[in-house]
Design a protein around this motif. Structure first.
Motif, PDB file in Angstrom:
ATOM      1  N   PHE A  59       0.834  -1.200   0.000  1.00 17.84           N
ATOM      2  CA  PHE A  59       0.000   0.000   0.000  1.00 17.84           C
ATOM      3  C   PHE A  59       0.873   1.256   0.000  1.00 17.84           C
ATOM      4  CE2 PHE A  59      -2.226   3.386   2.244  1.00 17.84           C
ATOM      5  CZ  PHE A  59      -3.419   3.435   1.556  1.00 17.84           C
ATOM      6  N   THR A  60       1.900   1.275   0.840  1.00 20.46           N
ATOM      7  CA  THR A  60       2.790   2.438   0.934  1.00 20.46           C
ATOM      8  C   THR A  60       3.517   2.664  -0.382  1.00 20.46           C
ATOM      9  OG1 THR A  60       3.084   2.001   3.287  1.00 20.46           O
ATOM     10  CG2 THR A  60       4.666   3.489   2.258  1.00 20.46           C
ATOM     11  N   ARG A  61       3.968   1.582  -1.028  1.00 26.18           N
ATOM     12  CA  ARG A  61       4.660   1.724  -2.309  1.00 26.18           C
ATOM     13  C   ARG A  61       3.736   2.341  -3.348  1.00 26.18           C
ATOM     14  NH1 ARG A  61       6.364  -2.479  -6.796  1.00 26.18           N
ATOM     15  NH2 ARG A  61       7.735  -1.132  -7.973  1.00 26.18           N
ATOM     16  N   LYS A  62       2.510   1.877  -3.421  1.00 30.68           N
ATOM     17  CA  LYS A  62       1.558   2.416  -4.387  1.00 30.68           C
ATOM     18  C   LYS A  62       1.263   3.872  -4.084  1.00 30.68           C
ATOM     19  CE  LYS A  62      -1.069   1.983  -7.913  1.00 30.68           C
ATOM     20  NZ  LYS A  62      -0.470   1.942  -9.236  1.00 30.68           N
ATOM     21  N   MET A  63       1.168   4.215  -2.804  1.00 34.95           N
ATOM     22  CA  MET A  63       0.926   5.598  -2.413  1.00 34.95           C
ATOM     23  C   MET A  63       2.096   6.491  -2.830  1.00 34.95           C
ATOM     24  SD  MET A  63       0.047   7.118   1.368  1.00 34.95           S
ATOM     25  CE  MET A  63       1.626   6.622   2.054  1.00 34.95           C
ATOM     26  N   LEU A  64       3.330   6.025  -2.584  1.00 35.46           N
ATOM     27  CA  LEU A  64       4.517   6.801  -2.978  1.00 35.46           C
ATOM     28  C   LEU A  64       4.588   6.970  -4.496  1.00 35.46           C
ATOM     29  CD1 LEU A  64       7.150   5.217  -0.576  1.00 35.46           C
ATOM     30  CD2 LEU A  64       6.225   7.549  -0.445  1.00 35.46           C
ATOM     31  N   GLU A  65       4.272   5.899  -5.220  1.00 37.14           N
ATOM     32  CA  GLU A  65       4.293   5.953  -6.681  1.00 37.14           C
ATOM     33  C   GLU A  65       3.272   6.972  -7.196  1.00 37.14           C
ATOM     34  OE1 GLU A  65       2.695   3.062 -10.184  1.00 37.14           O
ATOM     35  OE2 GLU A  65       3.859   2.110  -8.595  1.00 37.14           O
ATOM     36  N   THR A  66       2.087   6.951  -6.634  1.00 36.39           N
ATOM     37  CA  THR A  66       1.040   7.885  -7.044  1.00 36.39           C
ATOM     38  C   THR A  66       1.426   9.316  -6.697  1.00 36.39           C
ATOM     39  OG1 THR A  66      -0.605   6.161  -6.719  1.00 36.39           O
ATOM     40  CG2 THR A  66      -1.417   8.414  -6.820  1.00 36.39           C
ATOM     41  N   MET A  67       2.035   9.516  -5.544  1.00 36.61           N
ATOM     42  CA  MET A  67       2.485  10.854  -5.154  1.00 36.61           C
ATOM     43  C   MET A  67       3.554  11.365  -6.114  1.00 36.61           C
ATOM     44  SD  MET A  67       2.554  10.273  -1.013  1.00 36.61           S
ATOM     45  CE  MET A  67       3.635  11.638  -0.691  1.00 36.61           C
ATOM     46  N   ARG A  68       4.485  10.482  -6.492  1.00 35.17           N
ATOM     47  CA  ARG A  68       5.554  10.887  -7.412  1.00 35.17           C
ATOM     48  C   ARG A  68       4.993  11.298  -8.767  1.00 35.17           C
ATOM     49  NH1 ARG A  68       8.075   7.785 -11.098  1.00 35.17           N
ATOM     50  NH2 ARG A  68       7.515   5.868 -10.039  1.00 35.17           N
ATOM     51  N   GLN A  69       3.949  10.625  -9.212  1.00 34.44           N
ATOM     52  CA  GLN A  69       3.367  10.929 -10.522  1.00 34.44           C
ATOM     53  C   GLN A  69       2.729  12.308 -10.561  1.00 34.44           C
ATOM     54  OE1 GLN A  69       0.771   7.594 -11.206  1.00 34.44           O
ATOM     55  NE2 GLN A  69       2.454   6.253 -11.807  1.00 34.44           N
ATOM     56  N   THR A  70       2.436  12.886  -9.405  1.00 32.79           N
ATOM     57  CA  THR A  70       1.834  14.217  -9.377  1.00 32.79           C
ATOM     58  C   THR A  70       2.888  15.326  -9.464  1.00 32.79           C
ATOM     59  OG1 THR A  70       1.869  14.432  -6.963  1.00 32.79           O
ATOM     60  CG2 THR A  70      -0.067  13.370  -7.955  1.00 32.79           C
ATOM     61  N   LEU A  71       4.166  14.956  -9.310  1.00 35.26           N
ATOM     62  CA  LEU A  71       5.230  15.953  -9.334  1.00 35.26           C
ATOM     63  C   LEU A  71       5.581  16.335 -10.761  1.00 35.26           C
ATOM     64  CD1 LEU A  71       7.616  14.415  -6.652  1.00 35.26           C
ATOM     65  CD2 LEU A  71       6.037  16.326  -6.360  1.00 35.26           C
ATOM     66  N   PRO A  72       5.917  17.615 -10.976  1.00 31.51           N
ATOM     67  CA  PRO A  72       6.373  17.993 -12.316  1.00 31.51           C
ATOM     68  C   PRO A  72       7.735  17.360 -12.593  1.00 31.51           C
ATOM     69  CG  PRO A  72       6.639  19.821 -10.789  1.00 31.51           C
ATOM     70  CD  PRO A  72       5.917  18.722 -10.049  1.00 31.51           C
ATOM     71  N   GLY A  73       8.054  17.196 -13.858  1.00 29.48           N
ATOM     72  CA  GLY A  73       9.342  16.605 -14.222  1.00 29.48           C
ATOM     73  C   GLY A  73      10.507  17.469 -13.793  1.00 29.48           C
ATOM     74  N   ASP A  74      11.651  16.845 -13.640  1.00 30.06           N
ATOM     75  CA  ASP A  74      12.878  17.543 -13.267  1.00 30.06           C
ATOM     76  C   ASP A  74      13.589  17.968 -14.548  1.00 30.06           C
ATOM     77  OD1 ASP A  74      15.147  18.514 -12.123  1.00 30.06           O
ATOM     78  OD2 ASP A  74      15.801  16.625 -11.246  1.00 30.06           O
ATOM     79  N   GLY A  75      13.808  19.256 -14.723  1.00 34.82           N
ATOM     80  CA  GLY A  75      14.440  19.759 -15.930  1.00 34.82           C
ATOM     81  C   GLY A  75      15.926  19.459 -16.015  1.00 34.82           C
ATOM     82  N   LEU A  76      16.552  19.139 -14.891  1.00 33.55           N
ATOM     83  CA  LEU A  76      17.988  18.897 -14.869  1.00 33.55           C
ATOM     84  C   LEU A  76      18.348  17.561 -15.521  1.00 33.55           C
ATOM     85  CD1 LEU A  76      20.746  19.897 -13.961  1.00 33.55           C
ATOM     86  CD2 LEU A  76      20.326  18.867 -11.738  1.00 33.55           C
ATOM     87  N   PHE A  77      17.569  16.534 -15.222  1.00 32.40           N
ATOM     88  CA  PHE A  77      17.826  15.214 -15.787  1.00 32.40           C
ATOM     89  C   PHE A  77      16.630  14.783 -16.633  1.00 32.40           C
ATOM     90  CE2 PHE A  77      20.191  15.262 -11.753  1.00 32.40           C
ATOM     91  CZ  PHE A  77      21.473  15.073 -12.251  1.00 32.40           C
TER      92      PHE A  77
END
Length: 86
Positions: free
Chosen positions: A22-40
């Motif tokens: 459950f925690t992994r899925k929650m972290l994955e979903t949270m990460r998907q809401t972040l804008p992309g990193d322009g550096l990499f």
């Protein structure tokens, strides 16, 4: 009635595993809401690395004494459904 310690241990492990999943899925979903990193630039390798990091973090959180509290909640709800030991 007293329950079998092996069954209690198996239930605790199952609850911990569910909390990690459950925690992994929650972290994955949270990460998907972040804008992309322009550096990499985004690549398959960075996706794999982030997924591995999330899995490790989720496992560590689930193995912590309190975790996020889900494993204790599930265990307390399900322990009475264990059959009594003979």
């Amino acid at each position: 009635a007293k329950t079998d310690p092996e069954q209690e241990k198996a239930l605790k492990e199952a609850c911990e595993g569910f909390e990690a999943m459950f925690t992994r899925k929650m972290l994955e979903t949270m990460r998907q809401t972040l804008p992309g990193d322009g550096l990499f630039p985004k690549s398959n390798a960075t996706d794999i690395l982030e997924s591995m990091r999330e899995q490790h973090l989720a496992d560590d959180l689930a193995q912590a004494p309190t975790g996020i509290g889900l494993k204790e909640f599930l265990y307390n709800q399900l322990k009475d459904s264990l059959p009594p030991s003979e």
